[in-house]
Design an enzyme around this catalytic site. Structure first.
Site, mmCIF file in Angstrom:
data_model
loop_
_atom_site.group_PDB
_atom_site.id
_atom_site.type_symbol
_atom_site.label_atom_id
_atom_site.label_comp_id
_atom_site.label_asym_id
_atom_site.label_seq_id
_atom_site.Cartn_x
_atom_site.Cartn_y
_atom_site.Cartn_z
ATOM 1 N N CYS A 159 -11.935 -5.245 0.983
ATOM 2 C CA CYS A 159 -11.598 -4.191 -0.526
ATOM 3 C C CYS A 159 -12.782 -3.860 -1.546
ATOM 4 O O CYS A 159 -12.336 -3.689 -1.703
ATOM 5 C CB CYS A 159 -10.532 -4.976 -0.614
ATOM 6 S SG CYS A 159 -8.788 -5.626 0.915
ATOM 7 N N HIS B 89 -8.618 -3.782 -7.701
ATOM 8 C CA HIS B 89 -8.062 -3.393 -6.777
ATOM 9 C C HIS B 89 -6.357 -3.932 -6.845
ATOM 10 O O HIS B 89 -6.404 -4.207 -7.313
ATOM 11 C CB HIS B 89 -8.529 -4.426 -5.538
ATOM 12 C CG HIS B 89 -8.192 -4.692 -4.399
ATOM 13 N ND1 HIS B 89 -8.064 -3.374 -3.569
ATOM 14 C CD2 HIS B 89 -7.931 -5.330 -4.117
ATOM 15 C CE1 HIS B 89 -8.138 -3.939 -2.016
ATOM 16 N NE2 HIS B 89 -7.388 -5.128 -1.996
ATOM 17 N N ASN C 126 -1.584 -1.179 -0.217
ATOM 18 C CA ASN C 126 -3.257 -2.308 -0.794
ATOM 19 C C ASN C 126 -3.924 -0.926 0.867
ATOM 20 O O ASN C 126 -3.700 -0.878 1.681
ATOM 21 C CB ASN C 126 -3.336 -3.500 -0.238
ATOM 22 C CG ASN C 126 -4.050 -4.003 0.334
ATOM 23 O OD1 ASN C 126 -5.793 -3.285 -0.156
ATOM 24 N ND2 ASN C 126 -4.626 -5.121 0.150
HETATM 25 O O1 UT7 Z 1 -6.615 -6.887 -0.430
HETATM 26 C C1 UT7 Z 1 -6.857 -8.391 -0.135
HETATM 27 C C2 UT7 Z 1 -5.932 -8.601 1.584
HETATM 28 N N1 UT7 Z 1 -4.800 -8.896 0.838
HETATM 29 C C3 UT7 Z 1 -4.440 -9.240 -0.049
HETATM 30 O O2 UT7 Z 1 -4.947 -9.133 -1.250
HETATM 31 C C4 UT7 Z 1 -2.822 -10.589 -0.306
HETATM 32 C C5 UT7 Z 1 -2.460 -11.779 -0.826
HETATM 33 N N2 UT7 Z 1 -2.128 -12.111 -0.801
HETATM 34 C C6 UT7 Z 1 -0.650 -12.128 -1.117
HETATM 35 O O3 UT7 Z 1 -0.566 -11.135 -1.464
HETATM 36 C C7 UT7 Z 1 0.689 -12.151 -0.751
HETATM 37 O O4 UT7 Z 1 0.297 -14.389 -0.077
HETATM 38 C C8 UT7 Z 1 1.763 -11.839 0.148
HETATM 39 C C9 UT7 Z 1 2.722 -11.309 -0.084
HETATM 40 C C10 UT7 Z 1 1.339 -11.651 1.701
HETATM 41 C C11 UT7 Z 1 2.947 -13.217 0.172
HETATM 42 O O5 UT7 Z 1 3.702 -13.689 -0.675
HETATM 43 P P1 UT7 Z 1 3.921 -15.259 -0.952
HETATM 44 O O6 UT7 Z 1 4.911 -15.559 -2.366
HETATM 45 O O7 UT7 Z 1 2.305 -16.031 -0.598
HETATM 46 O O8 UT7 Z 1 4.676 -15.597 0.111
HETATM 47 P P2 UT7 Z 1 4.528 -16.672 1.369
HETATM 48 O O9 UT7 Z 1 3.328 -16.606 2.182
HETATM 49 O O10 UT7 Z 1 4.191 -18.085 1.071
HETATM 50 O O11 UT7 Z 1 5.586 -16.974 2.491
HETATM 51 C C12 UT7 Z 1 6.817 -16.746 1.989
HETATM 52 C C13 UT7 Z 1 8.200 -16.590 2.532
HETATM 53 C C14 UT7 Z 1 7.397 -17.784 4.431
HETATM 54 O O12 UT7 Z 1 8.950 -17.630 4.460
HETATM 55 P P3 UT7 Z 1 8.901 -19.027 5.167
HETATM 56 O O13 UT7 Z 1 7.628 -19.649 5.452
HETATM 57 O O14 UT7 Z 1 8.952 -20.026 3.788
HETATM 58 O O15 UT7 Z 1 9.751 -19.486 5.486
HETATM 59 C C15 UT7 Z 1 7.041 -16.130 4.988
HETATM 60 O O16 UT7 Z 1 7.382 -15.989 7.007
HETATM 61 O O17 UT7 Z 1 7.947 -15.354 2.937
HETATM 62 C C16 UT7 Z 1 7.971 -15.066 4.180
HETATM 63 N N3 UT7 Z 1 7.541 -13.714 4.190
HETATM 64 C C17 UT7 Z 1 8.939 -12.683 4.164
HETATM 65 N N4 UT7 Z 1 9.670 -12.467 4.316
HETATM 66 C C18 UT7 Z 1 10.350 -11.280 4.161
HETATM 67 C C19 UT7 Z 1 6.151 -12.998 4.208
HETATM 68 N N5 UT7 Z 1 6.286 -11.773 4.301
HETATM 69 C C20 UT7 Z 1 7.844 -11.720 4.840
HETATM 70 C C21 UT7 Z 1 8.294 -9.981 4.604
HETATM 71 N N6 UT7 Z 1 9.770 -10.015 4.074
HETATM 72 N N7 UT7 Z 1 7.169 -8.985 4.709
#
Ligand code: UT7
Length: 330
Positions: free
Chosen positions: A117, A257, A287
């Protein structure tokens, strides 16, 4: 800066987005997710996705043609084409060579550059070195991605985040006192494991097993990337400002970004920069990795939100891990 160097500016911008719009509601039919979850955790409402017949070079070529027209530069006058992408048409030839042929830039050297990215900022920095030293005059830098092709549409952790698109800029020498005032790049290979596409390279060539195990798709530890991004965005922007003796108060416009509105707003907060000065379009495009910053820049310029004389900061982070920033007097 060495005063014998030439000033380097962006002479024209362009972008190309595929027509097909995929909404959060569409995704909720495929994986266990909801519009509310995606919007609250990421800020994304829709993303654009290419059809089966469209490759990264197709989007890159269209964006390049628009940028060349706006820059009033002929393709034959380009000295170098850099395409930054993690989704090249194929391993080789480079996507930059395919674009070179598509636009008829016969005298241009061409190569791909991969910094995930952060790729577009790496590309801008490389172009800046070539032009300011006088080695080249006209350089085309394109950030182009078809991330939909390496997205596992059954993985809710990643499939809600990404989109396809391309943004291009033509750089060249400009009058002194304007243009790129500083560039800053960084990397931390220790964190590479947090964002990968494991198979398809020399470590794990494509095989029946690699395909069966979904190893040709993006794998991400979202929360590790999130923590890194929040820390690095503000720091990288400050570093680029320091390098050209400017302060946060001097920023007229920040083009970050476009990964997550929570990352962008916490970076703005750390910088003490009001959100009115920050361009955000990830709500409609998601993204797009290396394409995110140039598409956002093209939109901000086309809408007249970035004006001549503005101090514009571009800042990004991504796989590698990598980061980069740049200050431009528009
Ligand atoms: O360009 C660089 C590439 N990547 C990024 O910039 C990504 C950076 N990271 C993020 O944007 C965030 O970490 C995410 C949006 C990917 C995730 O948000 P988060 O607040 O960090 O959530 P999390 O990973 O802590 O997940 C919380 C919960 C999990 O469930 P459990 O384990 O707590 O039961 C996930 O399984 O949310 C769940 N989850 C979802 N639920 C519904 C993960 N994806 C989804 C989804 N829908 N699409």
């Amino acid at each position: 800066m060495n005063s014998s160097f030439r000033s380097v500016g962006i002479l024209g911008t362009g972008s190309c987005l595929p027509e097909k719009v995929v909404t959060n509601h569409d995704l909720a039919k495929i994986v266990d997710t909801s519009h509310e979850w995606i919007v609250s955790r990421t800020g994304i409402h829709t993303r654009r996705i290419t059809d089966d017949n469209t490759a990264t070079s197709d989007l890159a070529t269209n964006a390049a043609k628009i940028a060349l027209e706006r820059a009033n530069i002929k393709a034959e006058d380009l000295d170098l084409i850099i395409v930054t992408t993690v989704t090249p048409d194929m391993n080789f030839p480079s996507t930059a060579c395919i674009v070179q042929s598509n636009i008829g830039a016969k005298k241009a050297a061409a190569f791909d550059l991969e910094a995930a990215c952060s790729g577009f900022l790496y590309g801008i920095s490389v172009a800046d070195q070539f032009i300011k030293t006088g080695a080249y005059d006209n350089v085309l830098v394109i950030g182009a991605e078809t991330l939909s092709k390496i997205t596992n549409w059954n993985d809710r952790n990643t499939c809600v985040l990404f989109g396809d698109g391309a943004g291009a800029v033509v750089l060249g020498p400009i009058e002194e006192g304007r243009g790129i005032l500083s560039t800053y790049l960084g990397a931390d290979g220790e964190g590479g494991k947090f964002l990968t596409m494991p198979a398809g390279g020399s470590r794990m060539p494509a095989s029946i097993q690699s395909v069966e195990q979904n190893l040709h798709y993006i794998k991400m530890d979202g929360s590790e990337v999130f923590k890194f991004a929040v820390r690095i965005m503000g720091n990288a922007a400050k570093k680029a400002l320091e390098l050209c003796n400017l302060r946060v108060d001097d920023i007229d416009y920040l083009v970050p970004h476009q990964a997550n509105t929570r990352i962008i707003s916490s970076a703005a907060k750390r910088l003490n920069l009001p959100m009115e000065k920050v361009y955000v379009n990830l709500d409609i495009y998601g993204n797009m990795s290396a394409a995110s910053i140039p598409v956002a820049l093209d939109e901000a310029v086309s809408k007249g939100e970035i004006k001549k004389g503005d101090n514009v900061v571009l800042v990004g982070f991504g796989g590698g891990l990598t980061w980069g920033s740049c200050v431009i007097k528009w």
